[in-house]
Each structure stands twice: as structure tokens, then as C-alpha cells.
Design a protein around this motif. Structure first.
Motif, PDB file in Angstrom:
ATOM      1  N   ILE A   9      10.599  -7.660  -6.619  1.00 26.19           N
ATOM      2  CA  ILE A   9      11.568  -6.615  -6.280  1.00 26.19           C
ATOM      3  C   ILE A   9      12.446  -7.015  -5.099  1.00 26.19           C
ATOM      4  CG2 ILE A   9      11.839  -4.149  -5.741  1.00 26.19           C
ATOM      5  CD1 ILE A   9      10.499  -4.726  -8.427  1.00 26.19           C
ATOM      6  N   GLY A  10      11.890  -7.804  -4.190  1.00 25.55           N
ATOM      7  CA  GLY A  10      12.638  -8.186  -2.999  1.00 25.55           C
ATOM      8  C   GLY A  10      12.758  -7.080  -1.974  1.00 25.55           C
ATOM      9  N   ASP A  11      11.835  -6.111  -2.047  1.00 24.66           N
ATOM     10  CA  ASP A  11      11.890  -4.961  -1.131  1.00 24.66           C
ATOM     11  C   ASP A  11      11.099  -5.287   0.135  1.00 24.66           C
ATOM     12  OD1 ASP A  11      12.104  -2.533   0.079  1.00 24.66           O
ATOM     13  OD2 ASP A  11      10.772  -1.461  -1.312  1.00 24.66           O
ATOM     14  N   SER A  12      11.689  -6.081   1.015  1.00 24.65           N
ATOM     15  CA  SER A  12      10.985  -6.486   2.230  1.00 24.65           C
ATOM     16  C   SER A  12      10.687  -5.291   3.130  1.00 24.65           C
ATOM     17  CB  SER A  12      11.800  -7.524   2.995  1.00 24.65           C
ATOM     18  OG  SER A  12      11.958  -8.702   2.241  1.00 24.65           O
ATOM     19  N   ALA A  13      11.623  -4.354   3.217  1.00 23.26           N
ATOM     20  CA  ALA A  13      11.414  -3.198   4.092  1.00 23.26           C
ATOM     21  C   ALA A  13      10.230  -2.360   3.611  1.00 23.26           C
ATOM     22  CB  ALA A  13      12.678  -2.351   4.152  1.00 23.26           C
ATOM     23  N   GLY A  14      10.155  -2.128   2.314  1.00 22.60           N
ATOM     24  CA  GLY A  14       9.046  -1.358   1.770  1.00 22.60           C
ATOM     25  C   GLY A  14       7.719  -2.053   1.966  1.00 22.60           C
ATOM     26  N   VAL A  15       7.709  -3.372   1.758  1.00 22.52           N
ATOM     27  CA  VAL A  15       6.483  -4.142   1.945  1.00 22.52           C
ATOM     28  C   VAL A  15       6.058  -4.113   3.410  1.00 22.52           C
ATOM     29  CG1 VAL A  15       5.511  -6.473   1.887  1.00 22.52           C
ATOM     30  CG2 VAL A  15       6.796  -5.606  -0.073  1.00 22.52           C
ATOM     31  N   ASP A  16       7.007  -4.242   4.318  1.00 23.27           N
ATOM     32  CA  ASP A  16       6.686  -4.198   5.746  1.00 23.27           C
ATOM     33  C   ASP A  16       6.065  -2.855   6.124  1.00 23.27           C
ATOM     34  OD1 ASP A  16       7.652  -6.737   6.041  1.00 23.27           O
ATOM     35  OD2 ASP A  16       9.591  -6.130   6.864  1.00 23.27           O
ATOM     36  N   ALA A  17       6.596  -1.768   5.561  1.00 21.67           N
ATOM     37  CA  ALA A  17       6.039  -0.446   5.837  1.00 21.67           C
ATOM     38  C   ALA A  17       4.615  -0.343   5.287  1.00 21.67           C
ATOM     39  CB  ALA A  17       6.927   0.635   5.224  1.00 21.67           C
ATOM     40  N   GLY A  18       4.415  -0.880   4.094  1.00 17.72           N
ATOM     41  CA  GLY A  18       3.075  -0.861   3.517  1.00 17.72           C
ATOM     42  C   GLY A  18       2.095  -1.680   4.334  1.00 17.72           C
ATOM     43  N   PHE A  19       2.572  -2.812   4.850  1.00 13.05           N
ATOM     44  CA  PHE A  19       1.685  -3.644   5.667  1.00 13.05           C
ATOM     45  C   PHE A  19       1.298  -2.930   6.952  1.00 13.05           C
ATOM     46  CE2 PHE A  19       0.864  -6.895   8.899  1.00 13.05           C
ATOM     47  CZ  PHE A  19      -0.230  -7.507   8.306  1.00 13.05           C
ATOM     48  N   ARG A  20       2.233  -2.216   7.549  1.00 10.64           N
ATOM     49  CA  ARG A  20       1.885  -1.468   8.758  1.00 10.64           C
ATOM     50  C   ARG A  20       0.814  -0.415   8.465  1.00 10.64           C
ATOM     51  NH1 ARG A  20       7.557  -1.905   9.525  1.00 10.64           N
ATOM     52  NH2 ARG A  20       7.899   0.229   8.761  1.00 10.64           N
ATOM     53  N   ALA A  21       0.890   0.188   7.289  1.00 11.27           N
ATOM     54  CA  ALA A  21      -0.134   1.163   6.899  1.00 11.27           C
ATOM     55  C   ALA A  21      -1.490   0.475   6.712  1.00 11.27           C
ATOM     56  CB  ALA A  21       0.278   1.885   5.618  1.00 11.27           C
ATOM     57  N   LEU A  22      -1.486  -0.739   6.137  1.00 14.38           N
ATOM     58  CA  LEU A  22      -2.727  -1.493   5.989  1.00 14.38           C
ATOM     59  C   LEU A  22      -3.333  -1.791   7.356  1.00 14.38           C
ATOM     60  CD1 LEU A  22      -4.816  -3.197   4.399  1.00 14.38           C
ATOM     61  CD2 LEU A  22      -3.215  -5.116   4.560  1.00 14.38           C
ATOM     62  N   VAL A  23      -2.513  -2.212   8.308  1.00 10.81           N
ATOM     63  CA  VAL A  23      -3.001  -2.515   9.652  1.00 10.81           C
ATOM     64  C   VAL A  23      -3.628  -1.282  10.286  1.00 10.81           C
ATOM     65  CG1 VAL A  23      -2.271  -3.101  12.002  1.00 10.81           C
ATOM     66  CG2 VAL A  23      -1.482  -4.479  10.067  1.00 10.81           C
ATOM     67  N   ARG A  24      -3.009  -0.124  10.114  1.00  9.38           N
ATOM     68  CA  ARG A  24      -3.583   1.096  10.673  1.00  9.38           C
ATOM     69  C   ARG A  24      -4.949   1.398  10.061  1.00  9.38           C
ATOM     70  NH1 ARG A  24       1.869   2.867  10.286  1.00  9.38           N
ATOM     71  NH2 ARG A  24       1.426   4.035   8.369  1.00  9.38           N
ATOM     72  N   ALA A  25      -5.065   1.145   8.754  1.00  8.31           N
ATOM     73  CA  ALA A  25      -6.346   1.362   8.089  1.00  8.31           C
ATOM     74  C   ALA A  25      -7.405   0.406   8.626  1.00  8.31           C
ATOM     75  CB  ALA A  25      -6.195   1.178   6.572  1.00  8.31           C
ATOM     76  N   LEU A  26      -7.023  -0.827   8.890  1.00 14.61           N
ATOM     77  CA  LEU A  26      -7.967  -1.801   9.438  1.00 14.61           C
ATOM     78  C   LEU A  26      -8.347  -1.461  10.869  1.00 14.61           C
ATOM     79  CD1 LEU A  26      -6.443  -5.095   7.996  1.00 14.61           C
ATOM     80  CD2 LEU A  26      -8.396  -3.807   7.130  1.00 14.61           C
ATOM     81  N   GLU A  27      -7.401  -0.941  11.630  1.00 19.51           N
ATOM     82  CA  GLU A  27      -7.724  -0.515  12.999  1.00 19.51           C
ATOM     83  C   GLU A  27      -8.724   0.634  12.983  1.00 19.51           C
ATOM     84  OE1 GLU A  27      -3.525  -1.781  15.229  1.00 19.51           O
ATOM     85  OE2 GLU A  27      -3.769   0.237  14.379  1.00 19.51           O
ATOM     86  N   ARG A  28      -8.602   1.513  12.002  1.00 23.43           N
ATOM     87  CA  ARG A  28      -9.589   2.589  11.893  1.00 23.43           C
ATOM     88  C   ARG A  28     -10.963   2.039  11.518  1.00 23.43           C
ATOM     89  NH1 ARG A  28      -5.025   5.288   9.643  1.00 23.43           N
ATOM     90  NH2 ARG A  28      -5.679   4.787   7.512  1.00 23.43           N
ATOM     91  N   GLU A  29     -10.973   1.033  10.645  1.00 20.14           N
ATOM     92  CA  GLU A  29     -12.245   0.386  10.285  1.00 20.14           C
ATOM     93  C   GLU A  29     -12.881  -0.243  11.521  1.00 20.14           C
ATOM     94  OE1 GLU A  29     -14.150   0.065   7.647  1.00 20.14           O
ATOM     95  OE2 GLU A  29     -12.909   1.073   6.146  1.00 20.14           O
ATOM     96  N   ASP A  30     -12.061  -0.921  12.307  1.00 17.40           N
ATOM     97  CA  ASP A  30     -12.557  -1.532  13.557  1.00 17.40           C
ATOM     98  C   ASP A  30     -13.138  -0.476  14.480  1.00 17.40           C
ATOM     99  OD1 ASP A  30     -12.219  -4.334  13.448  1.00 17.40           O
ATOM    100  OD2 ASP A  30     -10.064  -4.148  13.778  1.00 17.40           O
ATOM    101  N   ALA A  31     -12.413   0.640  14.630  1.00 19.28           N
ATOM    102  CA  ALA A  31     -12.850   1.682  15.558  1.00 19.28           C
ATOM    103  C   ALA A  31     -14.115   2.371  15.083  1.00 19.28           C
ATOM    104  CB  ALA A  31     -11.726   2.725  15.722  1.00 19.28           C
TER     105      ALA A  31
END
Length: 208
Positions: free
Chosen positions: A184-206
């Protein structure tokens, strides 16, 4: 991709047991892998691989069990290069990186890696989806390579089952992001999704 040239012809076998034969096999594999990284999977065949390696298809059949075996091993070699890049990026982290930190570092290497490497590995996943009966091993072997690495990112005191669950989530999500960027070439959408993944991993860490 062109149809594979078929199994090894009668009278040929893979070299085994000889240090010299294994060294030759590794050299041929490295040359074919380099060609694959530049030219992709389209029209891959044993004869094309032989041209890239500077030899004949019969010599390749002495060392490999046909075109599909050679392709599988070359793709695995490219994946090993990707893992090496990821480990180098993580080794550069100072202090005590978290799971989220390690995944951020890996994502940087994935988005910055050379276009040929990324294209071929994305194509390999696409092949396994297009013709699973023939190419499913390409996806299965990717998981076998990547999951142990991702499990090693998790805190050491986590139980094995939890490490595997989180590693599976990371692998599936990053794989989806890479395919989304390619298709798709949707870099902005992918970047937003990645930020959501990072937040989920931070919750796992916590959660500890």
C-alpha cells in the motif's frame, strides 16, 4: 517465479562430509544469495542461479537438491543477514534496554535495510501465501529463525509460554507492517500502528 527445475537429476547428489566440498557449497550459496538480493525471486531458476554463481546447473545439482532447495537456503541466508543487522542495532543500545527499546531498534533496521533484501524477503512470504503447498516452508522457516530472537528480547524472568506469546505477537505485527508498506505504501499508517505496538509492549514490561 519460474517453475523450479525439479529434483536433483539421477547421478548427482549433495556434497557432504568433505570440508572442501562444504566450502565450495557455501561459496556457491553466497553467490546465489547475492544475486537473489539484487534481482529478486522473479524468474529464479537453477540455470539463472548457475549463471550468478559462475558455474553450471549440474554443479549446483551436485551440491543442492534442486532449485527449490537452493532457493530455500538462499532465502534463509538473507534472513540470517537481517537477524545480524538487528543484533548489531541492539548491541549499540546502552544501559538496560527494555523489550520496547529492542523492538524499536529492530524496526529501525527493517525500515532502513537495503531495498533488495527487504523486497526478496517480502516476496518469499508472498509466495508462501500464493502457493502454500509448494512454498509453505519459506514462512515456517522464517518463524523458526525469528521467534527465538524475539523471545530473547523478553525479560529473562518471564515464563517460556509468555515469551513465546509476546514473540508471536511481535513477529505477526511487524510482518504485517512490512507487507502493508510494500503493498500500500502507507508509511504514516504503519508508523501509527507501530507506535501502538510499542505502547502495548511497554504495558507488558510494566506488568512484570
Amino acid at each position: 517465479m519460474e517453475a523450479a527445475d525439479g529434483p536433483a537429476e539421477r547421478g548427482y547428489r549433495r556434497s557432504a562430509g568433505s570440508p572442501r566440498g562444504e566450502a565450495r557449497r557455501q561459496d556457491l550459496l553466497e553467490r546465489v544469495t547475492d544475486d537473489l538480493a539484487v534481482n529478486g525471486l522473479v524468474d529464479f531458476s537453477l540455470r539463472r542461479a548457475a549463471r550468478a554463481a559462475g558455474t553450471t546447473h549440474k554443479v549446483l545439482l551436485y551440491h543442492f537438491d534442486g532449485a527449490e532447495d537452493l532457493l530455500r537456503q538462499a532465502v534463509a541466508r538473507l534472513r540470517e543477514r537481517r537477524i545480524g543487522n538487528a543484533l548489531t542495532a541492539i548491541a549499540g543500545d546502552t544501559g538496560h534496554p527494555t523489550l520496547a527499546d529492542r523492538v524499536r531498534a529492530v524496526w529501525r533496521t527493517l525500515t532502513e535495510e537495503e531495498a533488495g533484501l527487504r523486497r526478496v524477503l517480502d516476496q518469499a512470504i508472498g509466495l508462501s501465501m500464493y502457493d502454500p503447498a509448494r512454498y509453505n516452508e519459506l514462512s515456517r522457516e522464517a518463524s523458526q529463525l525469528y521467534l527465538p530472537l524475539l523471545e530473547s528480547f523478553c525479560p529473562p524472568d518471564w515464563p517460556p509460554g509468555r515469551k513465546l506469546e509476546v514473540a508471536e505477537m511481535i513477529l505477526a505485527t511487524l510482518r504485517g507492517f512490512l507487507l502493508e508498506r510494500l503493498a500500500i505504501g502507507d508509511s504514516a499508517g504503519v508508523d501509527a500502528g507501530f507506535r501502538a505496538l510499542v505502547r502495548a509492549l511497554e504495558r507488558e514490561d510494566a506488568a512484570g
